[in-house]
Design an enzyme around this catalytic site. Structure first.
Site, PDB file in Angstrom:
ATOM      1  N   ASP A  31      -4.565  21.859  15.336  1.00 54.14           N
ATOM      2  CA  ASP A  31      -5.475  22.382  16.078  1.00 54.14           C
ATOM      3  C   ASP A  31      -5.812  23.703  16.077  1.00 54.14           C
ATOM      4  OD1 ASP A  31      -4.245  20.065  18.753  1.00 54.14           O
ATOM      5  OD2 ASP A  31      -5.541  19.735  17.079  1.00 54.14           O
ATOM      6  N   HIS A  47      -1.270  17.102  12.269  1.00 51.04           N
ATOM      7  CA  HIS A  47      -0.955  15.858  12.844  1.00 51.04           C
ATOM      8  C   HIS A  47      -2.219  15.021  12.558  1.00 51.04           C
ATOM      9  CE1 HIS A  47      -2.707  18.513  15.841  1.00 51.04           C
ATOM     10  NE2 HIS A  47      -3.283  17.669  16.226  1.00 51.04           N
ATOM     11  N   HIS A  54      -4.688  17.489  10.465  1.00 49.12           N
ATOM     12  CA  HIS A  54      -5.265  18.784  10.867  1.00 49.12           C
ATOM     13  C   HIS A  54      -4.266  19.287  11.990  1.00 49.12           C
ATOM     14  CE1 HIS A  54      -5.840  16.248  14.457  1.00 49.12           C
ATOM     15  NE2 HIS A  54      -6.007  17.478  15.095  1.00 49.12           N
ATOM     16  N   ARG A  87      -7.580   2.558  21.382  1.00 51.53           N
ATOM     17  CA  ARG A  87      -6.641   3.484  21.650  1.00 51.53           C
ATOM     18  C   ARG A  87      -7.544   4.530  22.498  1.00 51.53           C
ATOM     19  NH1 ARG A  87      -4.630   8.543  20.083  1.00 51.53           N
ATOM     20  NH2 ARG A  87      -2.648   8.816  20.631  1.00 51.53           N
TER      21      ARG A  87
HETATM   22  C1  LIG Z   1     -11.873  23.799  17.919  1.00 52.31           C
HETATM   23  C2  LIG Z   1     -11.761  22.580  17.693  1.00 52.31           C
HETATM   24  C3  LIG Z   1     -12.288  21.889  16.464  1.00 52.31           C
HETATM   25  C4  LIG Z   1     -12.088  20.466  17.086  1.00 52.31           C
HETATM   26  C5  LIG Z   1     -12.249  20.546  18.487  1.00 52.31           C
HETATM   27  C6  LIG Z   1     -11.679  21.741  18.834  1.00 52.31           C
HETATM   28  C7  LIG Z   1      -9.806  21.424  18.699  1.00 52.31           C
HETATM   29  C8  LIG Z   1      -9.633  20.472  17.747  1.00 52.31           C
HETATM   30  C9  LIG Z   1     -10.595  20.343  16.458  1.00 52.31           C
HETATM   31  C10 LIG Z   1     -10.398  18.915  15.898  1.00 52.31           C
HETATM   32  C11 LIG Z   1     -10.530  17.609  16.974  1.00 52.31           C
HETATM   33  C12 LIG Z   1      -9.472  18.687  14.733  1.00 52.31           C
HETATM   34  C13 LIG Z   1      -9.717  17.364  14.056  1.00 52.31           C
HETATM   35  C14 LIG Z   1     -10.978  17.577  13.187  1.00 52.31           C
HETATM   36  C15 LIG Z   1     -12.159  17.781  14.098  1.00 52.31           C
HETATM   37  C16 LIG Z   1     -13.520  17.970  13.285  1.00 52.31           C
HETATM   38  C17 LIG Z   1     -12.371  16.428  14.816  1.00 52.31           C
HETATM   39  O1  LIG Z   1     -12.054  15.332  14.377  1.00 52.31           O
HETATM   40  O2  LIG Z   1     -13.121  16.322  15.939  1.00 52.31           O
HETATM   41  C18 LIG Z   1     -11.838  18.956  14.956  1.00 52.31           C
HETATM   42  C19 LIG Z   1     -12.858  19.368  16.254  1.00 52.31           C
HETATM   43  C20 LIG Z   1     -14.182  20.016  15.606  1.00 52.31           C
HETATM   44  O3  LIG Z   1     -14.261  20.654  14.601  1.00 52.31           O
HETATM   45  O4  LIG Z   1     -15.157  19.271  16.229  1.00 52.31           O
HETATM   46  O1  LIG Z   2      -6.030  11.429  20.145  1.00 51.03           O
HETATM   47  C1  LIG Z   2      -4.838  11.907  20.030  1.00 51.03           C
HETATM   48  O2  LIG Z   2      -3.716  11.483  20.237  1.00 51.03           O
HETATM   49  C2  LIG Z   2      -4.751  13.291  19.256  1.00 51.03           C
HETATM   50  C3  LIG Z   2      -6.142  13.649  19.018  1.00 51.03           C
HETATM   51  C4  LIG Z   2      -6.055  15.117  18.214  1.00 51.03           C
HETATM   52  O3  LIG Z   2      -5.191  15.362  17.581  1.00 51.03           O
HETATM   53  C5  LIG Z   2      -7.254  16.106  18.335  1.00 51.03           C
HETATM   54  O4  LIG Z   2      -8.459  15.601  18.902  1.00 51.03           O
HETATM   55  O5  LIG Z   2      -7.343  17.146  18.067  1.00 51.03           O
HETATM   56 FE   LIG Z   3      -5.330  17.689  17.155  1.00 51.72          FE
END
Ligand SMILES: C=C1C[C@]23C[C@H]1CC[C@H]2[C@]1(C)CCC[C@@](C)(C(=O)O)[C@H]1[C@@H]3C(=O)O
Ligand SMILES: O=C(O)CCC(=O)C(=O)O
Ligand SMILES: [Fe+2]
Length: 352
Positions: free
Chosen positions: A210, A267, A208, A277
């Site tokens: 950010d 990333h 993804h 972790r």
């Molecule tokens: C605006 C956002 C959506 C997420 C939280 C914040 C910034 C990072 C995004 C996220 C972490 C990117 C990876 C996928 C995601 C669904 C997650 O794993 O949490 C994303 C977050 C979200 O949509 O809740």
């Molecule tokens: O935990 C991490 O190292 C990265 C997490 C991340 O990329 C995110 O939450 O958007």
């Molecule tokens: Fe991220």
């Protein structure tokens, strides 16, 4: 070996093997460059090169004690150690506790549990974070809330120095970005990625970008973060010699604000079969109703606009209501926005 449930399995593309070559992230000593114009200019040059290439750099001596960072992890541990029923009750309107986002997704579940909350910068540094923790977890979590409130205030402080460095690196007024983010609306997230018996088929976080503006991430000393650059997954390993290091990355919103000059990069997070972790992630965003547009200095040579104006409120709503954040969120949002503008204002949205 206990089987990883189907819902946690990711595609072979998402699970593509990583490289042993690590990402070249410059480590900037914020204390050493403060008040030293030459050192600041050199740091700005390193940051510019990294941000134009992949959007990741690191800072140390940023003013947040490593002991305090470690104590914040310990405070968050007390949430993750709660019985699952108590943790599941600490979620409201998609904020608070989540395990694997099982509340909103049913496939490609991330191998993690997290606690997510909002931090809106209020000059009087109100106790809104502490109050939130007490309301979601109970009065006995006041101390955890206090640590998290203090951690967010510290991250806001660090963001001021980072935004000054970024402004200088962009050739705009040194105060430009910090003024823009003064009344920030941040999202703070404590992540725990449990060790996994079969780590080769799942991910802590899938590929993804950010969507936010600037991410200030502290990772514990367990590897797992990888960035996709030049068609390779490059690890951003922990730095045992500077464990206070904060990883900074440009998000989609700031990439658009720089008209694409700085990159928001894909990333992911791998998990492992040995240890948990953890990470603490502070996502900086502008006030939701501000129009995001590049500074005039980035358009004064007739550069074409690469992104439309938009607000963070619009983009965040898109990530929560219309598109699961992944590697394509920004281009998908831009076409959704243009489609919205094409619709007569009184028509029902296409998706409802
Ligand atoms: C605006 C956002 C959506 C997420 C939280 C914040 C910034 C990072 C995004 C996220 C972490 C990117 C990876 C996928 C995601 C669904 C997650 O794993 O949490 C994303 C977050 C979200 O949509 O809740
Ligand atoms: O935990 C991490 O190292 C990265 C997490 C991340 O990329 C995110 O939450 O958007
Ligand atoms: Fe991220």
């Amino acid at each position: 070996m206990h089987k990883v449930p189907e819902q946690f399995m990711w595609s072979s593309k998402a699970l593509e093997k990583g490289s042993s070559e690590k990402l070249n992230t410059p480590l900037i000593d914020l204390k050493a460059i403060k008040g030293d114009e030459v050192a600041m200019a050199n740091a700005a040059k390193l940051v510019r090169e990294a941000c134009m290439k992949h959007g990741f750099f690191e800072v140390t001596n940023h003013g947040v004690d490593y002991d305090f960072i470690i104590s914040t992890y310990r405070q968050c541990d007390s949430i993750f150690k709660l019985p699952l029923s108590k943790k599941l009750s600490a979620m409201k309107d998609k904020w608070g506790y989540s395990v694997a986002h099982a509340e909103k997704f049913s496939t490609n579940l991330p191998w993690k549990e997290m606690f997510t909350y909002r931090y809106n910068y209020i000059p009087a540094s109100e106790s809104h974070v502490v109050d939130y923790f007490k309301s979601m977890l109970g009065e006995e979590f006041e101390r955890v809330g206090l640590a998290n409130q203090k951690y967010c205030e510290a991250m806001k402080e660090v963001s001021v120095s980072i935004l000054e460095l970024l402004s200088i690196s962009l050739g705009v007024d040194p105060l430009y970005l910090q003024k823009y983010f003064e009344d920030c609306e941040a999202i703070m997230r404590c992540n725990r990625y449990p060790r996994c018996e079969n780590p080769s088929i799942t991910l802590g976080v899938g590929p993804h970008c950010d969507p936010t503006s600037l991410t200030i991430l502290h990772q514990d000393q367990v590897s797992g973060l990888e960035v996709y650059v030049d068609d390779k997954w490059l690890p951003v390993p922990p730095r045992p010699e500077t464990p206070d290091a904060l990883i900074i990355n440009i998000g989609d919103t700031l990439m658009a604000m720089t008209n694409g000059v700085y990159k928001s990069c894909v990333h992911r997070v791998l998990v492992n079969n040995r240890v948990d972790r953890k990470s603490l992630v502070f996502f900086l965003n502008p006030k939701g109703d501000k129009t995001l547009t590049p500074p005039k200095e980035l358009l004064e040579n007739g550069e074409q606009r690469n992104y439309p104006d938009f607000t963070w409120a619009q983009f965040y709503e898109f990530t929560q209501e219309h598109h699961r954040t992944d590697a394509d969120t920004l281009p998908m949002f831009v076409s959704w926005l243009q489609n919205q503008k094409a619709l007569p204002s009184n028509s029902k949205p296409l998706w409802k």
